[in-house]
Write an enzyme that holds these catalytic residues in place. Structure first.
Site, PDB file in Angstrom:
ATOM      1  N   SER A  13     -43.778   1.315 -54.524  1.00  0.00           N
ATOM      2  CA  SER A  13     -44.863   1.005 -53.604  1.00  0.00           C
ATOM      3  C   SER A  13     -45.726  -0.119 -54.197  1.00  0.00           C
ATOM      4  O   SER A  13     -45.216  -1.205 -54.452  1.00  0.00           O
ATOM      5  CB  SER A  13     -45.671   2.264 -53.299  1.00  0.00           C
ATOM      6  OG  SER A  13     -46.483   2.084 -52.172  1.00  0.00           O
TER       7      SER A  13
ATOM      8  N   ASP B 290     -40.521   4.090 -42.985  1.00  0.00           N
ATOM      9  CA  ASP B 290     -41.692   4.001 -43.854  1.00  0.00           C
ATOM     10  C   ASP B 290     -42.886   3.386 -43.121  1.00  0.00           C
ATOM     11  O   ASP B 290     -42.827   2.231 -42.700  1.00  0.00           O
ATOM     12  CB  ASP B 290     -41.347   3.144 -45.078  1.00  0.00           C
ATOM     13  CG  ASP B 290     -42.389   3.212 -46.178  1.00  0.00           C
ATOM     14  OD1 ASP B 290     -43.526   3.613 -45.895  1.00  0.00           O
ATOM     15  OD2 ASP B 290     -42.055   2.862 -47.325  1.00  0.00           O
TER      16      ASP B 290
ATOM     17  N   HIS C  33     -41.576   6.766 -46.649  1.00  0.00           N
ATOM     18  CA  HIS C  33     -42.053   6.202 -47.902  1.00  0.00           C
ATOM     19  C   HIS C  33     -41.606   7.009 -49.118  1.00  0.00           C
ATOM     20  O   HIS C  33     -41.332   6.448 -50.179  1.00  0.00           O
ATOM     21  CB  HIS C  33     -43.585   6.137 -47.854  1.00  0.00           C
ATOM     22  CG  HIS C  33     -44.189   5.246 -48.894  1.00  0.00           C
ATOM     23  ND1 HIS C  33     -43.943   3.893 -48.947  1.00  0.00           N
ATOM     24  CD2 HIS C  33     -45.032   5.514 -49.927  1.00  0.00           C
ATOM     25  CE1 HIS C  33     -44.614   3.363 -49.961  1.00  0.00           C
ATOM     26  NE2 HIS C  33     -45.276   4.327 -50.582  1.00  0.00           N
TER      27      HIS C  33
END
Length: 711
Positions: free
Chosen positions: A563, A649, A683
């Site tokens: 991320s 995501d 995610h």
């Protein structure tokens, strides 16, 4: 390779050509074919690791007690806990009546000394005759390849359970309520909800949240059980796009708490939990740059705030009239201590703090004469820290009247250990230590804190773990992990997965770079906005330091992050491709400039207070362009890379890593870039634990193969 379809992007007179902007279009018929072919290519390129991958998966599984029980938590007359069962992916949520348990009411079931287990529970979990299964996530999963269950909340009277389900990974949930007497769900279902739920004291009114089109939680709604969802009432709507909305209950059950927060500003409203139809009232109006959280004790609100306190302080104020002019400071600001959280009990206050990067827990007794909030509180006592680096944090403590504090402790060599502390006597009881099968011996490993020096002279902490017999002659491989954003600290805690590296001679290191929260608020601010490049130069400095100290060499050093940590990996690759043998970038935020310029994308406006608004500020634009991984790919040989993405995501669009991979390959066709896309997840990747373990085994196989240790 995806075809180039050049698009010109212009901001502040600066022109960028993006050859793969078209990959944002999910409706393009070429997209899914491309993603599937990427997965096929990765499978082919790693075919030589198939047996090793399966071996690592079996190795991971062999260390884990698959049929297990969490340490039960007492709330009123019930023990609540979760169970896992071998062969099943998801948790089973259960409870047991304290009265039926028949043991010391302060001793959680399943934590009795060996040989004294009640009803055989220690040997065969789930055999208590009075156990009630509240929710079996395995049944909810059904045919869905993905499942996320959020917002589990039992009503104050313990008769109903609210829960929410997401079966795609897009973080939009369907909320349901279960009657715990019958085990059946009520008729109403509420679709399109978000994180956060809170019960009123009538056991009939439940507050929940909804997201907007950009996945920003922005509305608070009220539902009355038994009524039509069409009659639900909108209680509050946050129109400022910088702010998220959350909902909770105070620990004593007196108030519903409506929390509004941007990256740097907060505002809290409360609703009397006995009067759920009453309007919210504000505790303190928002002031730009001022953050606060609210706890309740008696007739007093406690505010943890950065008002006149960079590293936060605690003030008390009357709950009936909590204006700023009635604040009394009860815990003062300290320049060297970051005050991160509070837990309130009837007779004690617990503060969670961080000193020199080390989390610690402090217990402060409250005076019996009712004068607690009229003057500064006494110093209290700290729970001892056995190792540095390590981490201590609070566990679930739902009982306001309790004198027992549940807390956790772990280090890079000590498995997660769950304690109950008697806050009156100061004595702790170990309730459970994470079991590690296969004969793990913590004495065979060592952990330590190193300090690298950044280009500007700042000292950067590094947490390290290795086998005691690991040589310091540069011959050991090393995995360096980093994040560095949102004031999120990467604490040095144990991982069974990591043993597969350590037992093959690896050093594992965490670079606590600026942008995280390890060394207080100033550490965070030193790695955001215009100072964001410090995050990346800090990471490279940590990599160079590990080499200089003899722990590894550039040919044996692998970097990993996800991320915002994936952005870190991408920026470090551009800064110092020679410093690393390989990199793992998971759901990486690598096209950050184009994303933050587009306020139609989910969460972009909220992110401006973290990264800056490049569309409005040419200086921010220039700085972001200088480090954006996608915009700075060069025609050089990059480290071998494993890149991941999730098609669903909502936080980092799948197209960011997809575009980046194309550009890296175009920069030098000899670059070894593997791209793995989860087509049915978001995610966090796969939701089932076995799929998650298998994914981790795949990453470890890539890492070990990159440095010649795939055996």
């Amino acid at each position: 390779m995806a075809p180039r379809r050049p698009a010109v992007l212009e901001t502040h007179g600066d022109r960028r050509v993006d050859d793969w902007l078209w990959l944002r279009d999910r409706d393009d018929p070429d997209l899914l074919a491309l993603l599937r072919s990427e997965n096929a290519y990765t499978a082919a390129a790693t075919a030589h690791l198939t047996d090793f991958h399966e071996h690592l998966f079996a190795e991971i599984r062999s260390r884990i007690v698959e049929t297990d029980l969490s340490v039960p938590v007492r709330k009123d007359g019930w023990w609540y806990y979760t169970r896992t069962v071998e062969g099943r992916d998801y948790a089973i949520h259960c409870r047991l009546p304290v009265e039926g348990y028949g043991r010391d009411p302060d001793t959680p079931p399943g934590t009795d000394p060996p040989g004294t287990e009640t009803s055989g529970a220690g040997a065969d979990l789930g055999t208590w005759p009075d156990e009630q299964v509240l929710l079996d996530e395995n049944l909810l999963a059904g045919p869905h390849p993905y499942l996320d269950v959020a917002n589990l909340s039992v009503s104050p009277g313990h008769g109903r359970l609210a829960y929410a389900v997401d079966t795609t990974g897009d973080e939009r949930f369907t909320m349901r309520v279960r009657d715990l007497a019958t085990g059946a769900d009520l008729a109403e279902e509420i679709e399109g909800t978000s994180y956060g739920v809170a019960w009123a004291n009538d056991n009939e009114t439940v507050f929940f949240t909804r997201p907007d089109a950009a996945n920003r939680t922005y509305q608070l709604w009220r539902h009355t059980l038994g009524s039509s969802t069409a009659d639900d009432v909108l209680v509050y709507e946050e129109t400022d796009e910088r702010f998220h909305l959350g909902v909770d209950r105070t620990k004593d059950g007196a108030f519903i708490v409506l929390e509004l927060h941007s990256k740097v500003t907060a505002e809290v409203h409360v609703i009397d939990a006995d009067r759920p139809l009453s309007a919210p009232r504000v505790v303190e109006p928002r002031h730009q740059g001022i953050e606060y959280q609210v706890e309740h004790h008696g007739d007093t609100f406690l505010l943890l705030t950065n008002d006149a306190a960079e590293n936060f302080r605690v003030v008390a104020t009357p709950a009936a009239d909590p204006g700023r002019d009635r604040w009394t400071e009860v815990i003062a600001h300290r320049h060297d201590v970051r005050l991160e959280g509070l837990d309130v009990f009837f007779r004690h206050l617990v503060s969670y703090e961080r000193l020199d990067g080390n989390p610690r827990v402090r217990v402060i007794p409250l005076p019996a004469d009712g004068s607690a909030w009229q003057r500064p509180l006494p110093g209290g006592t700290f729970i001892p820290i056995a190792e540095i680096p390590s981490a201590s944090w609070g566990g679930p403590n739902p009982d306001f009247a309790s004198t027992i504090l549940r807390y956790d402790y772990s280090s890079l060599v000590t498995p997660r250990s769950i304690f109950d502390l008697d806050m009156d006597s100061g004595g702790s009881v170990l309730r459970k230590q994470q079991p590690v099968l296969g004969g793990y011996d913590p004495a065979a490993y060592a952990t330590e804190r190193l300090w690298a020096t950044a280009p500007d002279g700042t000292r950067i902490p590094i947490s390290v773990v290795h086998r005691r017999d690991t040589p310091r002659d540069g011959s050991a491989p090393c995995l360096l992990y980093g994040y560095g954003a949102y004031e999120h600290s990467i604490d040095p805690v144990f991982s069974t997965f990591r043993l597969s590296l350590l037992e093959r001679g690896f050093v594992f290191a965490i670079a606590h770079v600026r942008g995280g929260g390890e060394l207080g608020r100033r550490w965070y601010e030193g790695g955001k906005l215009l100072a964001k490049p410090n995050t990346f130069t800090d990471f490279v400095a940590c990599a160079r330091h590990l080499v200089d100290c003899g722990w590894t060499s550039p040919r044996r050093l692998v970097a990993r992050g996800g991320s915002a940590g994936g952005l870190l990996i991408g920026a470090a690759a551009n800064l110092a491709p020679d410093a690393f043998r390989a990199m793992v970038a998971e759901v990486p935020f690598v096209d950050c400039l184009t994303t933050i310029l587009d306020d139609t994308l989910p969460l972009t406006v909220i992110e401006w207070e973290e990264w800056g608004n490049p569309g409005a500020d040419p200086e921010i634009y220039a700085v972001m362009k200088s480090y954006s991984p996608y915009d700075n790919v060069r025609p050089v040989r990059y480290p071998a890379m494993l890149v991941t993405a999730g098609l669903e995501d909502p936080r980092v669009g799948y197209w960011e890593p997809t575009k980046w991979v194309q550009k890296l390959r175009a920069a030098d066709p000899a670059n070894h870039i593997l791209f793995k896309v989860e087509l049915t997840a978001g995610h966090a990747g796969p939701s089932g634990r076995y799929d998650a373990w298998r994914d981790e085994a795949f990453v470890l196989a890539f890492v070990l193969d990159a440095v010649g240790r795939a055996r």
